[in-house]
Enzyme design. Structure first.
Site, short mmCIF file in Angstrom:
data_model
loop_
_atom_site.label_atom_id
_atom_site.label_comp_id
_atom_site.label_asym_id
_atom_site.label_seq_id
_atom_site.Cartn_x
_atom_site.Cartn_y
_atom_site.Cartn_z
N LYS A 639 0.83 -1.21 0.00
CA LYS A 639 0.00 0.00 0.00
C LYS A 639 0.86 1.26 0.00
O LYS A 639 0.69 2.15 -0.84
CB LYS A 639 -0.93 -0.01 1.22
CG LYS A 639 -2.01 1.06 1.18
CD LYS A 639 -3.03 0.84 2.29
CE LYS A 639 -4.22 1.77 2.13
NZ LYS A 639 -5.26 1.53 3.15
N GLN A 644 3.95 5.57 -2.89
CA GLN A 644 5.22 6.21 -3.24
C GLN A 644 5.34 6.36 -4.75
O GLN A 644 5.72 7.42 -5.25
CB GLN A 644 6.38 5.34 -2.74
CG GLN A 644 6.74 5.57 -1.29
CD GLN A 644 7.70 6.73 -1.16
OE1 GLN A 644 7.29 7.89 -1.21
NE2 GLN A 644 8.97 6.44 -1.02
N GLU A 711 12.51 6.90 -5.49
CA GLU A 711 13.16 7.60 -6.60
C GLU A 711 13.01 6.87 -7.93
O GLU A 711 12.81 7.49 -8.97
CB GLU A 711 14.62 7.87 -6.24
CG GLU A 711 14.69 9.02 -5.25
CD GLU A 711 15.98 9.11 -4.46
OE1 GLU A 711 16.65 10.14 -4.58
OE2 GLU A 711 16.29 8.18 -3.70
#
Length: 744
Positions: A639, A644, A711
């Protein structure tokens, strides 16, 4: 299987969610400490020059004003070391606020007005008169094209481009298909929702507690301890919650210095909060010029690759990014030349911003790869698979794991890529031109040394702590999951504490290494606690575990039990009660297995597929679908991990279509320094976003097998959208963001 045996990998709700939605979570500017004064920063209106005089006397006469700090009185209060650097400072001499009369960049902090109330401080700061002697400034990187620049160097952990391999110039000239183009994106600013603030609580014994917005409390503590000559016991730093960072909180920002300085001088608590405009006065993703040359053989394999970058830095620090290196490792090519240079300008030093370097470099590389595929008459996915790198040619090492090929295949299948007509302007939806584009990405998988502490009380509750941060990414939750799993406790019985220099040391939260680093420390300390529990359990009368070794037992469902005979078990809560101890404590650290890791190249990968619809008459671009397939090792929480990547996709949309900080070079100042004119996506801009996690096992990166995802999720998104715009319109835009004027 018990209801709370396996927490790792499950889509668990955020444990800090209730505190955030009820307002119980306190941020840096929300700590209402006794005897609090308020400081407001005065910023320079000029980009370069000298301060002749600060006319502070009229301001000091205003009722409620306590002090005006500037270079005229600060050097006697604070101690500076020109060579001192925080953990992420680049080479050169760090900026020292209020140190002298020199103005180095527009919006430089040049004074601090402190008053009993915020309103008085703000008013007094607005009328403070300062006389300047202005000098010529230089803020336009375009004017630096013809100069020779120093090679990028300095930043700790940054790797210079590898030396050229093969014969890139010769092979490019011989190539069957060739392209060479320039790619540009302007400066971008982090703009987290929570503005930077520090509330410094002054204690009667002269010590302080700084409630600061930072991604590294130990870094901030080291900074103020060094500057003000305080011991670490005298300078506690706390950051329990952070409303976004994206890298902007990696370095101590100047409001921390000013708040602490004022508190120590006035011997009372002081809060300093920056304005939204001042959030544009420190750090940014640098304006970057890139040049890419690609050549292919007749079979579509890369014959030559060249990638060069020039980006800005300040006059006083040499900030460098790993922009071009990724191009030498993402695709198989034996003839590669990479170059990197810096341009000194009268701006503040750039700062790491999500996926620093890679986000910049991947845009140029992945748009160029799309151009090369089109030139060679190949499908963009097929072209990338033909040039798939099985080893890291930069490092001459095997990958610890790499499932990028699966990202291509699974992402394409989910998106429906096989239905794509390759001809530009061939797909329509009414008056909208439809375009499909794709791109890929690679990011480092890193582990840093970290420490953690665990305390188990007689009521069966476990508290685990480490001085890491949670910038909204879910650190609280995943660390709670790890602890619950490795000690076999219900998640409700576990509490994780972070963001306090009184806790065991952890690295900055950045680089997508927190889960791997702190998570391994949490795993280790829970195993250490397990060993202590087993010893106590073996002392219990009639214990079924008397002769068991640690490897013979497992911690499941609130019990310690034999792996081969689960009926032989002891309840964890009973162990402490039988021992008569109120609590058990354990503290340990986790360090990377360098011998093992140095033999491999460790990275996460992704493939992004994007659909755009472009209004043929108006030139407006809408991103209607994105599929992001990510291979990032073991996923701790489906989740929070998905969240993210969703956030990263939204940011990629922003980079592709909206986000740009505009500099007026006449004044040397960013002009759109607010949320109204610094454009970022809103709900109407975000449509159908899908995230796929490709299964990947990696026994090298760390004991948990996790890789960072914050990232990698950003990489490839902006390029995929730009490539989709070309497919829709037939117009290739190489300067981001893609604006209407570039399409009409």
């Amino acid at each position: 299987m018990s209801q709370y045996t396996n927490y790792i990998g499950k889509p668990t709700n955020r444990v800090d969610g209730p505190a955030k939605v009820t307002g119980a979570a306190k941020y840096a500017a929300e700590f209402n400490v006794p005897n609090l004064a308020y400081g407001v920063v005065v910023s320079s209106p000029i980009a370069k020059g000298k301060i002749i005089k600060v006319y502070s006397k009229p301001v000091l006469k205003i009722p409620g004003v306590l002090a005006v700090f500037s270079h005229e009185n600060v050097p006697n209060l604070a101690w500076f070391d020109r060579n001192y650097k925080d953990d992420v400072a680049p080479g050169g001499s760090p900026f020292r606020p209020l140190h002298d009369n020199e103005v180095k960049f527009s919006q430089q902090p040049i004074a601090l007005v402190v008053a009993d109330t915020f309103e008085v401080a703000r008013y007094a700061a607005s009328i403070l008169e300062i006389e300047y002697e202005e000098e010529d400034h230089e803020t336009d990187i375009e004017l630096k094209r013809t100069e020779g620049f120093m090679p990028g160097r300095g930043k700790s952990g940054w790797m210079p481009p590898p030396p050229p391999r093969g014969k890139p110039d010769k092979e490019w000239k011989k190539a069957a298909h060739r392209i060479e183009h320039e790619y540009i994106h302007g400066a971008q600013h982090h703009n987290p929702m929570e503005m930077f603030a520090t509330t410094t609580e002054y204690h009667p014994d002269g010590s302080i507690t700084a409630y600061d917005k930072t991604q590294g409390v130990y870094n901030a503590q080291q900074y103020i301890s060094k500057i003000f000559g305080l011991s670490k016991k005298q300078a506690r730093v706390v950051t329990e919650y952070m409303g976004g960072g994206f890298g902007s909180g990696l370095r101590p920002q100047y409001q921390l210095f000013m708040s602490v300085m004022a508190a120590l001088e006035l011997k009372r608590s002081v809060r300093v909060t920056l304005t939204r405009q001042q959030m544009f006065s420190f750090g940014h993703r640098p304006y970057t010029l890139q040049y890419v040359k690609l050549g292919t053989n007749p079979d579509g394999t890369l014959a030559a690759l060249q990638h060069h970058a020039l980006h800005e830095t300040s006059r006083f620090e040499e900030y460098t990014e790993n922009v071009v290196n990724w191009s030498g490792m993402l695709y198989q090519c034996d003839n590669v030349k990479l170059g990197y240079q810096l341009a000194e300008l009268d701006v503040y030093t750039p700062l790491d911003m999500r996926a620093p370097g890679a986000a910049t470099g991947s845009i140029a590389l992945e748009i160029a790869m799309d151009e090369m595929a089109f030139e060679a008459g190949l499908d963009p996915v097929d072209f990338r698979i033909r040039n798939y790198a099985e080893t890291d040619q930069n490092m001459k090492k095997p990958f610890s794991s790499k499932r990028l090929r699966d990202c291509y295949h699974q992402g394409a299948a989910k998106f429906g890529w096989e239905k794509r007509n390759p001809r530009p302007r061939s797909m329509r939806d009414g008056n909208m031109l439809v375009g499909w584009g794709m791109a890929g990405g690679v990011w480092d998988a890193t582990q840093k040394k970290s420490a953690a502490k665990a305390t188990l009380t007689a009521d069966g509750r476990l508290e685990v702590s480490s001085a890491t941060s949670d910038i909204g990414t879910g650190t609280y939750t995943i660390m709670t999951q790890i602890a619950a799993q490795y000690l076999g406790l219900p998640i409700e019985a576990v509490t994780f504490k972070l963001g306090d220099t009184d806790l065991p040391e952890a690295p900055l939260e950045g680089g997508s290494w927190t889960a791997a680093s702190v998570g391994t420390a949490v795993k280790n300390v829970c195993e250490e606690m397990g060993k202590k529990l087993l010893k106590q359990a073996q002392k219990m009368k009639g214990s079924p575990l008397k002769k068991a070794k640690f490897d013979d037992v497992e911690f499941v469902n609130g019990q310690i039990r034999l792996r081969l005979d689960p009926d032989q078990a002891v309840v964890i809560r009973d162990v402490l009660q039988a021992s008569g101890k109120e609590k058990l404590e354990a503290e340990t650290s986790a360090t990377p297995n360098m011998l093992k890791q140095m033999q491999h190249s460790m990275h996460s990968h992704n493939a992004v597929f994007a659909e755009v619809k472009v209004d043929e008459d108006l030139g407006t671009v809408h991103v209607t679908r994105v599929v992001n397939a990510v291979a990032a090792g073991r996923i701790l929480n489906l989740k929070t991990a998905r969240s993210q990547v969703l956030g990263s996709i939204v940011w990629g949309i922003s980079m592709a279509l909206m986000e740009e900080t505009i500099m007026d070079h006449k004044f040397g100042r960013y002009m759109n320094h607010n949320y109204a004119e610094y454009h970022i996506p809103v709900n109407a801009d975000v449509r159908d976003l899908q995230v796929l996690f490709v299964e990947e096992e990696d026994e090298v990166v760390n004991p948990l097998g996790v890789k960072g995802i914050g990232e990698i999720g950003l990489l490839g998104v902006a390029a995929a959208i730009a490539n989709a715009v070309f497919h829709a319109t037939g117009k290739r835009v190489r300067t981001l963001p893609v604006m209407i004027d570039k399409l009409l």
